[in-house]
Enzyme design. Structure first.
Site, short mmCIF file in Angstrom:
data_model
loop_
_atom_site.label_atom_id
_atom_site.label_comp_id
_atom_site.label_asym_id
_atom_site.label_seq_id
_atom_site.Cartn_x
_atom_site.Cartn_y
_atom_site.Cartn_z
N ILE A 112 -6.07 -9.95 -12.05
CA ILE A 112 -6.39 -9.71 -13.68
C ILE A 112 -7.90 -9.89 -13.49
CG2 ILE A 112 -6.52 -10.71 -16.09
CD1 ILE A 112 -3.68 -11.55 -15.34
N ASN A 135 -4.60 2.82 -13.11
CA ASN A 135 -3.54 1.76 -12.85
C ASN A 135 -2.04 2.37 -12.91
OD1 ASN A 135 -2.72 -0.81 -11.57
ND2 ASN A 135 -2.00 -1.08 -13.90
N HIS A 138 1.68 0.98 -13.19
CA HIS A 138 2.67 -0.01 -13.54
C HIS A 138 3.82 0.20 -13.45
CE1 HIS A 138 3.37 -3.82 -15.71
NE2 HIS A 138 4.06 -3.20 -16.36
N ASN A 177 1.56 3.00 -2.64
CA ASN A 177 0.94 3.93 -3.57
C ASN A 177 -0.14 4.61 -2.97
OD1 ASN A 177 2.35 4.41 -6.36
ND2 ASN A 177 2.53 2.15 -6.08
N GLY A 191 0.65 -1.23 0.06
CA GLY A 191 -0.03 -0.07 0.10
C GLY A 191 0.97 1.38 0.02
N MET A 206 -3.32 -6.53 -7.43
CA MET A 206 -2.66 -7.90 -8.32
C MET A 206 -3.69 -8.95 -9.04
SD MET A 206 0.27 -6.45 -8.26
CE MET A 206 1.20 -7.71 -9.12
N THR A 223 -7.77 -0.81 -19.56
CA THR A 223 -8.67 -1.23 -20.58
C THR A 223 -8.79 -2.92 -20.66
OG1 THR A 223 -6.96 -1.17 -22.17
CG2 THR A 223 -8.46 0.73 -21.96
N LEU A 273 -4.53 -6.39 -20.92
CA LEU A 273 -3.58 -6.05 -19.56
C LEU A 273 -2.55 -5.14 -20.11
CD1 LEU A 273 -3.01 -7.16 -17.05
CD2 LEU A 273 -1.21 -8.61 -18.00
#
Ligand code: GRF
Length: 205
Positions: free
Chosen positions: A85, A100, A102, A13, A11, A83, A134, A137
């Site tokens: 999908i 998101n 990345h 972020n 956590g 984490m 979107t 991935l």
């Protein structure tokens, strides 16, 4: 005007978003004991655990997750180390209002183990990307990127730490732009009204 943050882990972020004053209505984790849950609780922010393992299918998990999110009617859903999908159906439900972060300069190194793969590829510049989510991935429209040098002797851990410092800088910025209604998407590309820089290069650590 509020935001729901989805997490799975420590956590940091999330903490950066909170420190920046982003209005977080709730934090939802799919992992029990995720560090981010404690960070939220300490600040009095409601938390919810929706463990994917408790459900027979991805769809069943996502139905409950979506119900928890929708109850709060957030303006934006922020994935911060979430984490999992998710299905195209889930993504479409939040189309244009899910972000998101990345840990690579997309489109390079989508997926997992980005720092190890960056080192193995011998790239000299690495970094992070905030993008709209979107169905494909790690392939949504890019809002902001921060680049850092790859240094001799870097390990995946030292490189990850250098990138993470930039994540903490760019993610609150991107979320704020969104909340201020300043993100414009044209032909799948993101522009920021007002012309703020959508790239950062940090060479100072
Ligand atoms: C970050 O590196 C993020 O880019 C990736 O997972 C990590 C989460 O870290 N998706 P934290 O939980 O925010 O500390």
């Amino acid at each position: 005007m509020s935001v729901v943050v989805l997490i799975s882990g420590r956590g940091s972020n999330l903490e950066a978003l909170l420190r920046a004053g982003i209005p977080v209505a709730a934090v939802i984790s799919n992992v029990a004991g995720a560090g981010g849950l404690a960070i939220a609780s300490k600040r009095g922010i409601p938390t919810k655990l929706v463990k994917h393992g408790d459900f027979p299918s991805r769809e069943a998990f996502e139905a409950v997750l979506a119900a928890e999110i929708d109850r709060l009617a957030p303006k934006l859903v922020v994935c911060a180390g979430f984490m999992r999908i998710v299905t195209a159906g889930f993504v479409e439900r939040y189309a244009g209002r899910m972000l998101n972060v990345h840990p690579s300069l997309l489109p390079a190194f989508a997926g997992l183990h980005t720092h190890e793969r960056a080192l193995a590829a011998g790239v000299k510049v690495h970094g992070c990307t905030v993008h709209l989510v979107t169905p494909e991935l790690d392939a949504g429209p890019i809002v902001i990127q921060a680049a850092v040098p790859v240094r001799d002797g870097d390990t995946a851990d030292t490189l990850a730490a250098r990138v993470l410092r930039q994540e903490h800088l760019v993610y609150p910025r991107a979320v704020r732009w969104f909340l201020e209604g300043r993100l414009v998407i044209e032909n799948g590309l993101v522009r920021v009204k007002g012309g703020d820089a959508q790239c950062i290069f940090s060479d100072n650590d």
